[in-house]
Design a protein around this motif. Structure first.
Motif, PDB file in Angstrom:
ATOM      1  N   LYS A 281       9.714 -28.067  44.994  1.00  0.00           N
ATOM      2  CA  LYS A 281      10.708 -27.683  45.967  1.00  0.00           C
ATOM      3  C   LYS A 281      10.114 -28.039  47.237  1.00  0.00           C
ATOM      4  N   ILE A 282       8.809 -27.526  47.768  1.00  0.00           N
ATOM      5  CA  ILE A 282       8.605 -27.845  49.032  1.00  0.00           C
ATOM      6  C   ILE A 282       8.132 -29.305  49.097  1.00  0.00           C
ATOM      7  N   GLN A 283       7.816 -29.926  48.144  1.00  0.00           N
ATOM      8  CA  GLN A 283       7.520 -31.628  48.488  1.00  0.00           C
ATOM      9  C   GLN A 283       9.016 -32.175  48.565  1.00  0.00           C
TER      10      GLN A 283
ATOM     11  N   ALA B  58       2.252 -36.291  58.022  1.00  0.00           N
ATOM     12  CA  ALA B  58       3.873 -36.256  58.245  1.00  0.00           C
ATOM     13  C   ALA B  58       4.207 -36.983  59.786  1.00  0.00           C
ATOM     14  N   TYR B  59       5.312 -37.479  60.015  1.00  0.00           N
ATOM     15  CA  TYR B  59       5.715 -38.103  61.058  1.00  0.00           C
ATOM     16  C   TYR B  59       7.054 -38.278  61.190  1.00  0.00           C
ATOM     17  N   LEU B  60       7.756 -38.239  62.375  1.00  0.00           N
ATOM     18  CA  LEU B  60       9.015 -38.132  62.659  1.00  0.00           C
ATOM     19  C   LEU B  60       9.385 -39.709  63.059  1.00  0.00           C
TER      20      LEU B  60
ATOM     21  N   LEU C 259      10.123 -31.442  52.260  1.00  0.00           N
ATOM     22  CA  LEU C 259       9.230 -32.405  53.231  1.00  0.00           C
ATOM     23  C   LEU C 259       9.705 -33.680  53.145  1.00  0.00           C
ATOM     24  N   ARG C 260      10.003 -34.384  52.031  1.00  0.00           N
ATOM     25  CA  ARG C 260      10.522 -35.744  52.025  1.00  0.00           C
ATOM     26  C   ARG C 260      11.740 -35.839  52.742  1.00  0.00           C
ATOM     27  N   ARG C 261      12.658 -34.698  52.836  1.00  0.00           N
ATOM     28  CA  ARG C 261      13.967 -34.507  53.152  1.00  0.00           C
ATOM     29  C   ARG C 261      13.788 -34.861  54.854  1.00  0.00           C
TER      30      ARG C 261
ATOM     31  N   GLN D 132      13.403 -26.559  64.448  1.00  0.00           N
ATOM     32  CA  GLN D 132      14.377 -26.827  63.186  1.00  0.00           C
ATOM     33  C   GLN D 132      13.384 -27.192  62.124  1.00  0.00           C
ATOM     34  N   VAL D 133      11.903 -26.823  62.200  1.00  0.00           N
ATOM     35  CA  VAL D 133      11.077 -26.628  61.019  1.00  0.00           C
ATOM     36  C   VAL D 133      11.783 -26.349  59.787  1.00  0.00           C
TER      37      VAL D 133
END
Length: 232
Positions: free
Chosen positions: A111-113, A127-129, A116-118, A72-73
């Motif tokens: 848009k990329i950032q 990045a971490y989950l 990524l934030r969302r 789901q990347v």
């Protein structure tokens, strides 16, 4: 460091994107083997994919569908084919956003950032989950809970990444095996079970013995919010 995979046949555009993203401390790279996109994807395990529609061998819609079978990347299409139907097709295939060519690098970066934030949480540019105060440190191959952490193997990280991204929903054994080995046809189900058992033992070290839940006959998930009770 956040890893971004660029699947773009135009070398000028791919290089420009890579250079701009690198300036912002992202680990950006572009695909050179367009017949082995999934091999590169599974080996590199990026946190975001940028992909064009027109590509050699198979188009971007095809690769987006293949990626969605195992991950789901977040995916952003970047394409000159920007008619309404093209955008609708991209979204239906599993894309999260669409950037039309020609584009401004500043707008693309924004848009990329935003995507990524969302999708992820961040410490600095790593990045971490997170799920129920349990933190999966992707770049460090570690899971952290209540001031304790344990190291993970690549397979263990991939399993947890799939489960974290599903936010507590159950994931089929087949989908997890595709994430680990690309093709589940020749993988014994016991192999996945062994990986899950080893992972559960590591989670037990963090007093999270019931963090991974089994749905009999289907697959695995993470404890629901109301059921989240750490071990004593």
């Amino acid at each position: 460091m956040v890893k971004i995979m660029i699947i773009e046949d135009d070398l000028v555009i791919a290089s420009s994107l890579q250079e701009e993203l690198t300036k912002w401390q992202y680990d950006a790279f572009h695909v050179t083997d367009f017949n082995g996109v999934m091999d590169t994807f599974t080996h590199e395990a990026p946190q975001l994919v940028l992909i064009d529609i027109k590509l050699p061998y198979f188009n971007g819609y095809y690769w987006c569908t293949e990626i969605r079978k195992i991950s789901q990347v977040p995916i952003i299409f970047i394409s000159s084919q920007s008619e309404q139907m093209d955008i609708v097709m991209a979204i239906q295939m599993g894309a999260d956003d669409f950037i039309s060519k020609p584009f401004d690098l500043t707008v693309a970066l924004a848009k990329i950032q935003a995507l990524l934030r969302r999708t992820y949480d961040f410490t600095g540019n790593d990045a971490y989950l997170s799920y129920q105060k349990v933190y999966l440190k992707i770049s460090e191959l570690k899971i952290h809970y209540q001031d304790q952490e344990v190291e993970l193997t690549k397979n263990e990280m991939k399993i947890l990444e799939v489960l974290f991204l599903q936010k507590g929903a159950f994931v089929s054994r087949e989908a997890i095996m595709m994430k680990l080995w690309e093709n589940d046809s020749f993988i014994d189900d016991n192999t996945l079970a062994v990986n899950i058992n080893r992972l559960r033992k590591k989670l037990a070290e963090l007093n999270l013995t019931s963090f991974i839940v089994t749905k009999k006959g289907y697959g695995y998930g993470l404890q629901k919010d109301d059921d989240f009770i750490e071990s004593n």
